[in-house]
Design a protein around this motif. Structure first.
Motif, PDB file in Angstrom:
ATOM      1  N   ASP A  28       0.841  -1.202   0.000  1.00 28.23           N
ATOM      2  CA  ASP A  28       0.000   0.000   0.000  1.00 28.23           C
ATOM      3  C   ASP A  28       0.877   1.252   0.000  1.00 28.23           C
ATOM      4  O   ASP A  28       0.598   2.229  -0.703  1.00 28.23           O
ATOM      5  CB  ASP A  28      -0.929  -0.019   1.223  1.00 28.23           C
ATOM      6  CG  ASP A  28      -1.997   1.064   1.183  1.00 28.23           C
ATOM      7  OD1 ASP A  28      -2.344   1.544   0.072  1.00 28.23           O
ATOM      8  OD2 ASP A  28      -2.496   1.438   2.262  1.00 28.23           O
ATOM      9  N   ASP A  86       0.106   6.796   3.612  1.00 29.50           N
ATOM     10  CA  ASP A  86      -0.016   5.569   4.412  1.00 29.50           C
ATOM     11  C   ASP A  86       0.608   5.698   5.801  1.00 29.50           C
ATOM     12  O   ASP A  86       0.906   4.700   6.446  1.00 29.50           O
ATOM     13  CB  ASP A  86       0.555   4.349   3.655  1.00 29.50           C
ATOM     14  CG  ASP A  86      -0.047   3.030   4.121  1.00 29.50           C
ATOM     15  OD1 ASP A  86      -1.268   2.999   4.391  1.00 29.50           O
ATOM     16  OD2 ASP A  86       0.690   2.030   4.211  1.00 29.50           O
ATOM     17  N   HIS A 115      -4.961   6.094   5.927  1.00 29.01           N
ATOM     18  CA  HIS A 115      -6.149   5.383   6.423  1.00 29.01           C
ATOM     19  C   HIS A 115      -5.892   4.702   7.770  1.00 29.01           C
ATOM     20  O   HIS A 115      -6.683   3.848   8.185  1.00 29.01           O
ATOM     21  CB  HIS A 115      -6.625   4.354   5.378  1.00 29.01           C
ATOM     22  CG  HIS A 115      -5.711   3.172   5.257  1.00 29.01           C
ATOM     23  ND1 HIS A 115      -6.163   1.879   5.306  1.00 29.01           N
ATOM     24  CD2 HIS A 115      -4.371   3.089   5.089  1.00 29.01           C
ATOM     25  CE1 HIS A 115      -5.138   1.047   5.159  1.00 29.01           C
ATOM     26  NE2 HIS A 115      -4.044   1.758   5.026  1.00 29.01           N
ATOM     27  N   HIS A 116      -4.784   5.040   8.433  1.00 25.95           N
ATOM     28  CA  HIS A 116      -4.568   4.526   9.786  1.00 25.95           C
ATOM     29  C   HIS A 116      -5.286   5.422  10.791  1.00 25.95           C
ATOM     30  O   HIS A 116      -5.511   6.602  10.516  1.00 25.95           O
ATOM     31  CB  HIS A 116      -3.075   4.493  10.128  1.00 25.95           C
ATOM     32  CG  HIS A 116      -2.292   3.519   9.312  1.00 25.95           C
ATOM     33  ND1 HIS A 116      -1.738   3.845   8.100  1.00 25.95           N
ATOM     34  CD2 HIS A 116      -2.002   2.216   9.527  1.00 25.95           C
ATOM     35  CE1 HIS A 116      -1.120   2.775   7.609  1.00 25.95           C
ATOM     36  NE2 HIS A 116      -1.273   1.780   8.439  1.00 25.95           N
ATOM     37  N   THR A 141      -4.696   3.064   1.675  1.00 29.98           N
ATOM     38  CA  THR A 141      -4.416   4.428   1.214  1.00 29.98           C
ATOM     39  C   THR A 141      -4.609   4.508  -0.299  1.00 29.98           C
ATOM     40  O   THR A 141      -5.007   5.545  -0.826  1.00 29.98           O
ATOM     41  CB  THR A 141      -2.987   4.837   1.623  1.00 29.98           C
ATOM     42  OG1 THR A 141      -2.933   4.827   3.048  1.00 29.98           O
ATOM     43  CG2 THR A 141      -2.627   6.214   1.111  1.00 29.98           C
ATOM     44  N   ASP A 171      -3.406  -4.723   1.443  1.00 29.75           N
ATOM     45  CA  ASP A 171      -4.087  -4.309   2.677  1.00 29.75           C
ATOM     46  C   ASP A 171      -5.405  -5.042   2.932  1.00 29.75           C
ATOM     47  O   ASP A 171      -5.945  -4.956   4.037  1.00 29.75           O
ATOM     48  CB  ASP A 171      -4.320  -2.794   2.684  1.00 29.75           C
ATOM     49  CG  ASP A 171      -3.122  -2.046   3.269  1.00 29.75           C
ATOM     50  OD1 ASP A 171      -2.018  -2.616   3.295  1.00 29.75           O
ATOM     51  OD2 ASP A 171      -3.292  -0.891   3.696  1.00 29.75           O
TER      52      ASP A 171
HETATM   53 MN   LIG Z   1      -2.114   0.880   4.265  1.00 30.37          MN
END
Ligand SMILES: [Mn+2]
Length: 330
Positions: A28, A86, A115-116, A141, A171
């Motif tokens: 990712d 990411d 996207h964390h 991401t 992912d």
């Molecule tokens: Mn990721």
């Protein structure tokens, strides 16, 4: 889904972009960073991607991988904008304090595309403008980069499609994890329509292990400890040395520990340096292991999270078991 206006505006107006991602980059991270670079190329902008080197062999097939430069040689001069993909905190970019200090001194604009779950620890930056686009509901991401390309009326070329498809399958565990939604599948369909090759990309990412990596995997399996519903294993620095492998060779190992029917949570401890251990956690369904990772200063997602700890294996193991008991997961 639309990215923030301010983020789109900066991408349209500025010219020289530095793209960075987290330590031990995965599919990712590489796929999103390179897809973003191709978008900036289409917009006639200059950009450079710096990551840890060497690129793991399973990602050498990615489009544009030869554009990647060695993070150790990073020079921030001349860049107007730093884009983190990411990851959402500068401290995630490197273990090297000199590099982190250099990044903290960056005075341009900083964009975050991730996207964390947001890392709330101090950002500590000299930047004059910080724009965050963090959506922890998204599987990868790469999904955010897809929407960014649409917003900027870029074209999803075969190269971009290959990189974004890679980001998504790495992912989602090739569309097996809980984050595999209708949205993910429909974006993947479009990527295949414009040239991403599912079987080829799957084989590159998931069926390309070296024998050394496989040997390390068998060592991990032999150390497996099952305390239902938890499975734990360990890889020591001497295991890495004996098999001539590195941390990036352990990508996905922890996911295999979740394969057992009586296991809902898996944990893999890797000794990076004596008394410096990296821990990866995986879970099934509604079990949220990001809570535990955050208790130790780490982060991630509900079903996939991690942290670093300064302790021995035994100490780190005990502290994890204590947290699992606290959350009534063990
Ligand atoms: Mn990721």
């Amino acid at each position: 889904l639309n990215p923030p206006e301010s983020l789109v505006k900066i991408l349209r107006e500025e010219n020289n972009f530095l793209i960075l991602t987290h330590t031990t980059p995965d599919g990712d991270a590489f796929g999103s960073a390179l897809a973003l670079k191709f978008l900036l190329d289409q917009l006639g902008k200059k950009s450079q991607v710096y990551t840890e080197i060497p690129v793991p062999s399973q990602y050498k097939f990615l489009s544009g991988i030869d554009y990647i430069r060695d993070l150790k040689e990073l020079n921030i001069d001349g860049f107007n904008v730093l884009i983190l993909v990411d990851c959402n905190n500068l401290r995630r970019i490197s273990y090297d304090k000199n590099i982190i200090d250099k990044l903290h001194s960056f005075k341009g604009k900083i964009l975050i595309i991730d996207h964390h779950i947001e890392d709330k620890s101090s950002f500590n930056s000299a930047s004059k403008e910080l724009v965050k686009w963090i959506d922890s509901e998204k599987a990868a991401t790469g999904i955010l980069i897809y929407y960014l390309i649409k917003s900027l009326e870029g074209r999803i070329t075969k190269e971009i499609a290959t990189n974004l498809y890679t980001a998504i399958i790495v992912d989602t565990g090739n569309f097996q994890f809980d984050n595999t939604t209708e949205e993910v599948l429909s974006i993947a369909t479009e990527l295949v329509r414009v040239g991403a090759k599912p079987s080829y990309i799957y084989q590159q990412c998931f069926e390309s292990w070296s024998e050394k990596r496989f040997k390390l995997f068998t060592i991990m399996l032999n150390k497996l400890e099952i305390l239902p519903p938890v499975a734990i294993s360990f890889i020591s620095k001497s295991d890495f040395q004996a098999t001539e492998t590195t941390e990036s060779d352990t990508e996905r190992f922890v996911e295999f520990l979740r394969i057992l029917n009586n296991v809902n949570i898996s944990a893999l401890f890797r000794e990076i340096e004596p008394s410096f251990i990296k821990v990866s956690l995986r879970s099934k369904g509604e079990i949220d292991v990001s809570l535990i990772a955050r208790d130790f200063g780490g982060g991630g997602h509900k079903n996939a999270a991690g942290y670093r700890i300064n302790d021995t294996f035994e100490g780190a193991r005990m502290r994890l078991l204590e947290r699992l008991t606290y959350y009534k997961l063990l």
